[in-house]
Design a protein around this motif. Structure first.
Motif, PDB file in Angstrom:
ATOM      1  N   GLU A  82      48.156  40.528  46.282  1.00 46.25           N
ATOM      2  CA  GLU A  82      46.803  40.965  46.656  1.00 46.25           C
ATOM      3  C   GLU A  82      46.294  40.125  47.826  1.00 46.25           C
ATOM      4  OE1 GLU A  82      42.305  41.393  44.725  1.00 46.25           O
ATOM      5  OE2 GLU A  82      43.955  40.505  43.578  1.00 46.25           O
ATOM      6  N   TYR A 110      40.234  29.695  42.721  1.00 45.84           N
ATOM      7  CA  TYR A 110      40.825  30.997  42.386  1.00 45.84           C
ATOM      8  C   TYR A 110      39.722  32.001  42.032  1.00 45.84           C
ATOM      9  CZ  TYR A 110      43.989  34.338  40.103  1.00 45.84           C
ATOM     10  OH  TYR A 110      44.692  35.462  39.746  1.00 45.84           O
ATOM     11  N   GLN A 116      38.343  35.398  44.199  1.00 41.75           N
ATOM     12  CA  GLN A 116      38.278  36.717  43.565  1.00 41.75           C
ATOM     13  C   GLN A 116      36.854  37.244  43.447  1.00 41.75           C
ATOM     14  OE1 GLN A 116      40.561  36.509  39.848  1.00 41.75           O
ATOM     15  NE2 GLN A 116      42.133  37.661  40.923  1.00 41.75           N
TER      16      GLN A 116
END
Length: 705
Positions: A518, A387, A391
């Motif tokens: 997103e 994760y 990002q």
């Protein structure tokens, strides 16, 4: 004509498997022992030698059965799908025992377990009975009294039961194994069989070792026997070390260790190579041929998996959901087709160079030609690292924002050989808990895209989540939820939000609130490889056949090179046992290495011919909230807050809401939820034939290590 040829292949597979099982049943009898000694004596003075005879009789039948299975699988994929009907085998797959300790057991599983226990009891009884018949001269030679001799012989025979378990131990964890794919057995179930067999094997091995050491201790023979590496016969020291290694593997495999210290479990499990080598030295080559088929095929499959997973590709894009789940889009060859409920194993070197993690594929190969997607819930160390990596946060001290792409290795997909198991149902009831909805996404996309009459079109999805924001995971099937054309496809959704209490909120409200997803796109210009599966079944059959033939030729050759042709009536005991075992081991490794090298050359040629994709159109389906605001069809689906589903009511209302006399119930989620659904399936299906009630056929899609 093709239909009859497939039936012939299936018949040959079954016959060879039955022959191999019959050898195990007959081997303890005195008739077999007498006849086998005569056959070995005759073979020693021939070109094949006794080693060649052992391999052909004890190992080759099951190897040939696996080869035929791969050929059958290759031909079966091209066969036209047809409507299946409810059969006795389908009925036997329904739950009979639902228990938190053993899980969910079907009638078929109970039958197989019962037969295996009967076989173990038969083997132990016949062996011990034969030993007790020779008790008087044998115990005098060994200087043991009656109870000591009986204890010693029973401990010895426990070792043979461990050997029988070892013969089957590796088959369930062969990911591309034809037997499990052809019969639609989920990998989770086969891993469970591996765990049971391993536990049983080490239990018998411990009884074998403890009983033997106990008698040695009584007779003050421990120091003389424990540390001996005998020149002939059984090598006790090898057996002792093998038992210790096996116990270390078993202890680190316990859930308490495996879930908290996965890397410890992963690394210690690779000690199985030491365990198998020491087993060979302890038992000798004659016993090794009985367990060779599983070891032989597993070694080939394991090396082929390494070859297929070595090339790296890159993540195309990722979509971050509000529930801290991510959808990862990976490239694939357009020719790669996989079935719903398939799983892939992925490794991301920037997170860990050795860890492989399994995930259900959320997309359908019939819908997405050049991509496949997986959805990951980020609630562990590895998944949270992924994760952060997506990002652009620093991982392992490195700033990933400057990285042009995220390299990833892919192994698989693995799954059932076909979706024929769906075609026998009139309707489907899908029960998912949280991220367990992932395999159902691929099933729904597959069914809706086929437009064929042999798949059920009336489907109810029960989706259980803790928070409302998890609803965004259903993005890929939103068009199906808004399509109310009952003639083509009718999907009814029931959502249960267990940890929130709201009033009046509809599915449309939830979708609009949590539609902000997103999307992160990565550069793809440096992608030079797209995953294309784990190899052709027919090529695997050729490699296994070639390698086994090479093993046989090398075995016969080395037997005559290192051991001169004996005169009739001589024995093999003149040669050191460990030297004979080393020859068998050398033959094994040489044949495997040469076979895998041949496969590598063929694989390299196919990779060079591969047309690398420079552009990928499907970077992820965007969720368009504005287009959904005016679609009231979403509000026709049910949403419940603050409570878990009442499965008794769901099953009672299902015939009126969806219909169908033969209902497939597919479950993926927490164990307690799975057991609850299995219990109701068992109750609801009792007497359904006589009363003409709907018959609910249970399937579990869970996969946890």
């Amino acid at each position: 004509m093709a239909k009859y040829f497939l039936l012939l292949l299936k018949f040959l597979m079954i016959i060879l498997a039955v022959v191999w099982a019959s050898l195990w049943i007959m081997k303890p009898t005195q008739i077999w022992t007498r006849k086998w000694k005569e056959a070995e004596e005759a073979a020693r003075t021939t070109i094949f030698s006794s080693n060649g005879l052992d391999f052909v009789v004890y190992s080759f039948p099951i190897i040939l059965s696996v080869i035929i299975g791969f050929v059958y699988q290759h031909l079966k994929t091209d066969e036209q799908r047809r409507r299946q009907r409810r059969s006795l085998i389908s009925s036997l797959s329904n739950p009979i025992i639902v228990n938190s300790f053993v899980g969910v057991l079907s009638a078929m599983e109970i039958l197989v377990i019962f037969m295996f226990i009967i076989f173990l009891a038969w083997t132990f009884y016949v062996r011990v009975s034969n030993d007790f018949e020779k008790m008087v001269p044998a115990r005098k030679l060994m200087k043991l009294n009656i109870w000591q001799y009986k204890t010693f012989r029973m401990a010895t025979r426990c070792g043979l039961l461990a050997e029988a378990c070892l013969a089957l131990l590796l088959f369930p964890i062969m990911r591309g194994m034809t037997v499990f794919r052809l019969f639609g057995v989920q990998f989770e179930a086969s891993v469970r069989y591996h765990i049971w067999l391993g536990t049983l094997m080490l239990s018998f091995a411990t009884l074998h070792g403890a009983g033997t050491l106990f008698i040695w201790g009584i007779k003050s023979m421990l120091q003389d026997e424990v540390f001996q590496w005998q020149k002939t016969g059984r090598i006790y020291l090898a057996g002792e070390i093998s038992l210790v290694v096996g116990l270390v593997i078993w202890i680190t495999s316990l859930p308490q260790v495996r879930r908290k210290k996965f890397e410890m479990f992963y690394y210690t499990h690779h000690l199985y190579t030491i365990f198998i080598v020491l087993f060979l030295f302890h038992t000798g080559d004659r016993h090794f041929y009985m367990v060779l088929p599983a070891i032989f095929i597993f070694a080939i499959e394991r090396l082929l998996r390494i070859i297929h997973s070595r090339p790296e590709t890159c993540i195309l894009s990722a979509r971050i959901f509000p529930s801290k789940a991510i959808e990862v889009i990976l490239p694939k060859e357009p020719s790669l087709k996989y079935t719903p409920t398939s799983i892939i194993f992925i490794k991301i070197p920037s997170i860990s160079k050795y860890q492989w993690h399994s995930f259900s594929i959320a997309s359908s190969s019939l819908v997405d030609d050049d991509t496949m997607s997986i959805i990951i819930k980020c609630d562990g160390l590895w998944t949270n690292s992924l994760y952060d990596l997506i990002q652009g946060m620093p991982i392992n001290g490195l700033d990933q924002r400057a990285q042009r792409c995220i390299p990833v290795s892919v192994e698989g997909p693995y799954g059932p050989a076909s979706t024929d198991f769906l075609s026998k149902y009139d309707s489907l009831l899908l029960v998912a808990g949280g991220i367990g909805v992932t395999p159902f996404l691929s099933i729904l996309q597959e069914i809706s895209s086929t437009r064929r009459n042999n798949f059920p079109t009336k489907i109810q999805l029960v989706y259980i989540i803790k928070k409302s924001n998890s609803i965004s995971i259903l993005n890929s099937i939103l068009p199906l939820l808004t399509n109310k054309n009952s003639k083509e496809f009718n999907l009814k959704l029931k959502v249960y939000v267990t940890q929130e209490t709201q009033s009046g909120a509809t599915l449309g409200d939830m979708i609009r609130e949590f539609s902000q997803v997103e999307t992160i796109t990565f550069e793809t210009e440096h992608i030079s490889y797209s995953p294309n599966g784990h190899g052709s079944p027919i090529l695997k059959a050729v490699i296994i056949g070639f390698t086994s033939l090479l093993f046989f030729v090398l075995l016969v050759t080395f037997s005559h090179v290192f051991f001169p042709w004996p005169k009739k009536g001589s024995t093999k005991e003149k040669n050191a046992s460990s030297f004979v075992d080393l020859i068998v081991m050398l033959t094994f490794f040489l044949s495997i290495i040469i076979g895998v090298m041949v496969y590598s050359v063929l694989r390299l040629k196919s990779l060079r011919k591969q047309q690398h994709l420079m552009e990928f159109k499907n970077k992820g389906k965007e969720m368009n909230a504005s287009s959904l605001q005016s679609n009231r069809n979403l509000d026709e689906h049910e949403v419940h807050f603050g409570a878990r589903p009442n499965f008794h009511d769901i099953f009672s209302n299902f015939p009126n809401e969806t219909g169908g006399s033969y209902v497939g119930v597919l479950v993926c989620g927490p164990e307690k939820m799975k057991e609850s659904v299995a219990s109701i399936c068992r109750l609801r299906s009792q007497g359904s034939i006589k009363t003409k009630k709907p018959y609910f056929n249970f399937h579990s899609l869970n996969f946890t290590l």
